[in-house]
Design a protein around this motif. Structure first.
Motif, PDB file in Angstrom:
ATOM      1  N   ARG A  48     -26.780  -5.445  11.276  1.00  0.00           N
ATOM      2  CA  ARG A  48     -25.329  -5.524  11.293  1.00  0.00           C
ATOM      3  C   ARG A  48     -24.916  -6.984  11.067  1.00  0.00           C
ATOM      4  NH1 ARG A  48     -26.070  -1.093  10.457  1.00  0.00           N
ATOM      5  NH2 ARG A  48     -25.275   0.774  11.500  1.00  0.00           N
ATOM      6  N   VAL A  49     -23.837  -7.153  10.308  1.00  0.00           N
ATOM      7  CA  VAL A  49     -23.322  -8.482   9.988  1.00  0.00           C
ATOM      8  C   VAL A  49     -21.904  -8.580  10.526  1.00  0.00           C
ATOM      9  CG1 VAL A  49     -22.727 -10.111   8.160  1.00  0.00           C
ATOM     10  CG2 VAL A  49     -24.751  -8.644   7.918  1.00  0.00           C
ATOM     11  N   VAL A  50     -21.646  -9.614  11.317  1.00  0.00           N
ATOM     12  CA  VAL A  50     -20.292  -9.873  11.812  1.00  0.00           C
ATOM     13  C   VAL A  50     -19.767 -11.078  11.032  1.00  0.00           C
ATOM     14  CG1 VAL A  50     -18.853 -10.433  13.802  1.00  0.00           C
ATOM     15  CG2 VAL A  50     -20.901  -9.006  14.096  1.00  0.00           C
ATOM     16  N   ALA A  51     -18.791 -10.828  10.167  1.00  0.00           N
ATOM     17  CA  ALA A  51     -18.215 -11.890   9.335  1.00  0.00           C
ATOM     18  C   ALA A  51     -16.902 -12.341   9.966  1.00  0.00           C
ATOM     19  CB  ALA A  51     -17.978 -11.378   7.918  1.00  0.00           C
TER      20      ALA A  51
ATOM     21  N   SER B 296     -24.539 -12.056  23.847  1.00  0.00           N
ATOM     22  CA  SER B 296     -25.770 -12.402  24.561  1.00  0.00           C
ATOM     23  C   SER B 296     -25.625 -12.271  26.074  1.00  0.00           C
ATOM     24  CB  SER B 296     -26.242 -13.803  24.186  1.00  0.00           C
ATOM     25  OG  SER B 296     -25.254 -14.764  24.481  1.00  0.00           O
ATOM     26  N   GLY B 297     -24.402 -12.057  26.565  1.00  0.00           N
ATOM     27  CA  GLY B 297     -24.237 -11.751  27.981  1.00  0.00           C
ATOM     28  C   GLY B 297     -24.687 -10.357  28.340  1.00  0.00           C
TER      29      GLY B 297
ATOM     30  N   SER C 152     -14.911 -20.864  13.465  1.00  0.00           N
ATOM     31  CA  SER C 152     -14.223 -19.584  13.286  1.00  0.00           C
ATOM     32  C   SER C 152     -14.405 -18.651  14.469  1.00  0.00           C
ATOM     33  CB  SER C 152     -14.737 -18.883  12.020  1.00  0.00           C
ATOM     34  OG  SER C 152     -14.403 -19.590  10.858  1.00  0.00           O
ATOM     35  N   GLY C 153     -15.120 -19.084  15.509  1.00  0.00           N
ATOM     36  CA  GLY C 153     -15.352 -18.242  16.674  1.00  0.00           C
ATOM     37  C   GLY C 153     -16.763 -17.713  16.778  1.00  0.00           C
ATOM     38  N   SER C 154     -17.695 -18.289  16.012  1.00  0.00           N
ATOM     39  CA  SER C 154     -19.065 -17.753  16.020  1.00  0.00           C
ATOM     40  C   SER C 154     -19.750 -17.945  17.363  1.00  0.00           C
ATOM     41  CB  SER C 154     -19.891 -18.403  14.902  1.00  0.00           C
ATOM     42  OG  SER C 154     -19.957 -19.813  15.073  1.00  0.00           O
ATOM     43  N   THR C 155     -19.561 -19.100  17.983  1.00  0.00           N
ATOM     44  CA  THR C 155     -20.188 -19.329  19.286  1.00  0.00           C
ATOM     45  C   THR C 155     -19.604 -18.395  20.335  1.00  0.00           C
ATOM     46  OG1 THR C 155     -20.605 -21.644  18.729  1.00  0.00           O
ATOM     47  CG2 THR C 155     -20.684 -21.047  21.057  1.00  0.00           C
ATOM     48  N   LEU C 156     -18.310 -18.153  20.261  1.00  0.00           N
ATOM     49  CA  LEU C 156     -17.668 -17.210  21.181  1.00  0.00           C
ATOM     50  C   LEU C 156     -18.270 -15.819  21.024  1.00  0.00           C
ATOM     51  CD1 LEU C 156     -15.493 -16.342  23.197  1.00  0.00           C
ATOM     52  CD2 LEU C 156     -13.878 -16.189  21.270  1.00  0.00           C
ATOM     53  N   VAL C 157     -18.419 -15.357  19.788  1.00  0.00           N
ATOM     54  CA  VAL C 157     -18.964 -14.018  19.541  1.00  0.00           C
ATOM     55  C   VAL C 157     -20.407 -13.925  20.033  1.00  0.00           C
ATOM     56  CG1 VAL C 157     -19.768 -12.483  17.697  1.00  0.00           C
ATOM     57  CG2 VAL C 157     -17.436 -13.374  17.664  1.00  0.00           C
TER      58      VAL C 157
ATOM     59  N   LEU D 228      -9.314 -11.476  18.115  1.00  0.00           N
ATOM     60  CA  LEU D 228     -10.202 -11.516  19.271  1.00  0.00           C
ATOM     61  C   LEU D 228      -9.512 -12.128  20.478  1.00  0.00           C
ATOM     62  CD1 LEU D 228     -13.058 -10.958  20.339  1.00  0.00           C
ATOM     63  CD2 LEU D 228     -13.753 -13.194  19.450  1.00  0.00           C
ATOM     64  N   VAL D 229      -8.761 -13.210  20.279  1.00  0.00           N
ATOM     65  CA  VAL D 229      -8.127 -13.875  21.429  1.00  0.00           C
ATOM     66  C   VAL D 229      -6.819 -13.194  21.821  1.00  0.00           C
ATOM     67  CG1 VAL D 229      -9.229 -16.074  20.899  1.00  0.00           C
ATOM     68  CG2 VAL D 229      -6.949 -15.608  19.976  1.00  0.00           C
ATOM     69  N   ALA D 230      -6.170 -12.485  20.872  1.00  0.00           N
ATOM     70  CA  ALA D 230      -4.900 -11.836  21.197  1.00  0.00           C
ATOM     71  C   ALA D 230      -5.098 -10.516  21.926  1.00  0.00           C
ATOM     72  CB  ALA D 230      -4.088 -11.599  19.918  1.00  0.00           C
ATOM     73  N   ASP D 231      -6.168  -9.795  21.597  1.00  0.00           N
ATOM     74  CA  ASP D 231      -6.431  -8.477  22.198  1.00  0.00           C
ATOM     75  C   ASP D 231      -7.919  -8.405  22.511  1.00  0.00           C
ATOM     76  OD1 ASP D 231      -6.379  -5.889  23.072  1.00  0.00           O
ATOM     77  OD2 ASP D 231      -5.869  -5.000  21.121  1.00  0.00           O
ATOM     78  N   PHE D 232      -8.346  -9.204  23.461  1.00  0.00           N
ATOM     79  CA  PHE D 232      -9.769  -9.369  23.715  1.00  0.00           C
ATOM     80  C   PHE D 232     -10.449  -8.065  24.086  1.00  0.00           C
ATOM     81  CE2 PHE D 232     -13.462 -10.243  26.355  1.00  0.00           C
ATOM     82  CZ  PHE D 232     -14.168 -11.105  25.536  1.00  0.00           C
TER      83      PHE D 232
END
Length: 359
Positions: free
Chosen positions: A207-210, A120-121, A110-115, A270-274
């Motif tokens: 904080r929780v990012v779902a 972490s950057g 669902s994009g967890s690694t991307l988030v 996220l990918v449409a309006d990064f």
């Protein structure tokens, strides 16, 4: 759905003389090659065979699904309302702003690694990757809550558990980040969605990012991702069941947790309006703009990623994965019908239980 007898296909136990594991790997490779050539029928056939090899026995999967659903019912009964959770919040640790965990939850793919890679950057953030300090401590914490007999015992349990978990999180960060004021640590064990009330009691300011993704895309992405460690991800019906359970959890916790604790973020947004979506994400977790940090450079710091998303996060942001299930619509017709029915069920307002008239 493949392998409905729970045994998979005996003829696929070996492919070209290879072991079952190697045979599955060869078939996943065949899927990728066929897909690259535009042969979606051939690709899906290879994918079905690969998943059939790795499919767990039906009785095992049924027992896991029943346990999963029973746990959800129990948690919803224990943490039924906002007011009920607030009574337990009275014993939560307060005044500890240095404890800044962020929990990323949702279905795989669902994009967890991307988030996590985006976050972490930032120089004040560390991602734990596939390791979770909180999750292994949750069972003992839950059992301790059940055995506590006084408010003082609960308060001591909350504080000692939260302190140990946070210390473990900080210790996992590299020295240059560990000393940063206001360190944020990201735990992206996705199954933490199913323990959110315990997490909230330990870290009331967490904080929780779902994360969410188009249902057809995420189910198919899980089916093709070779998630061998997860017992319920080699059968399309099982994956739909996992999605339904996660959405049921989120629907309930949305009403029970205090406002502002959960950010619901769609992969497609996220990918449409990064730019706007990533700024919203960073603001939600409390990471301010700093010189030298650009969220769009996440692919330059993704070298440590070890999940099946490794290739994706080592590239700049792209949107080509949106709609990835569409070429397989004919093969996924039954699955997509179940997803449509699930979506329709969730759109309907919950019926209020009517009291029986007094006799």
């Amino acid at each position: 759905s493949v392998g409905r007898d729970g045994r998979g296909r005996a003829g696929d136990a070996a492919v070209g003389g290879a072991s079952a594991y190697d045979g599955a790997r060869l078939l996943y490779t065949a899927f990728a090659l066929r897909e690259g050539l535009g042969d979606h029928d051939g690709a899906f056939a290879a994918l079905e065979r690969a998943n059939a090899i790795e499919l767990r026995p039906e009785a095992e999967r049924a027992a896991l699904a029943a346990s999963r659903d029973a746990n959800l019912r129990v948690l919803k009964s224990i943490f039924a309302t906002r007011e009920g959770l607030a009574q337990l919040e009275a014993f939560s640790p307060r005044g500890r702003p240095e404890r800044r965990p962020v929990f990323v939850v949702g279905l795989p793919r669902s994009g967890s690694t991307l988030v996590e890679t985006i976050l972490s950057g930032h120089p004040r953030c560390h991602g734990l990757g596939e390791d979770s300090v909180y999750n292994p401590a949750m069972i003992a914490f839950r059992d301790g809550m059940a055995s506590a007999t006084t408010g003082a015992e609960l308060a001591a349990l909350y504080e000692s558990t939260a302190d140990a978990v946070w210390r473990g999180m900080v210790a996992a960060a590299p020295p240059d980040k560990r000393e940063q004021p206001g360190l944020v640590v990201v735990d992206k064990m996705l199954m933490n969605l199913r323990t959110l009330p315990f997490l909230h009691l330990l870290f009331p300011d967490a904080r929780v990012v779902a994360l969410a993704r188009d249902a057809e895309d995420v189910v198919f992405s899980c089916f093709k991702a070779e998630l061998t460690a997860l017992a319920l991800y080699n059968d399309l019906d099982d994956i739909v069941g996992e999605l339904a359970c996660d959405r049921d959890h989120l629907d309930h916790w949305r009403t029970v947790l205090p406002p502002g604790r959960v950010l619901e973020l769609r992969y497609e947004d996220l990918v449409a309006d990064f730019g706007n979506a990533s700024a919203r994400l960073l603001d939600f977790v409390g990471l301010p703009p700093v010189d030298g940090f650009d969220a769009a450079d996440f692919h330059k710091t993704a070298s440590q990623v070890q999940t099946c998303s490794k290739e994706q996060v080592n590239r700049p942001i792209y949107a080509t994965a949106v709609g990835s299930a569409k070429p397989y619509a004919a093969h996924l017709a039954a699955t997509n019908a179940k997803l449509a029915a699930l979506a329709e069920t969730r759109r309907r307002p919950a019926k209020k239980k009517q009291r029986k008239p007094a006799s």
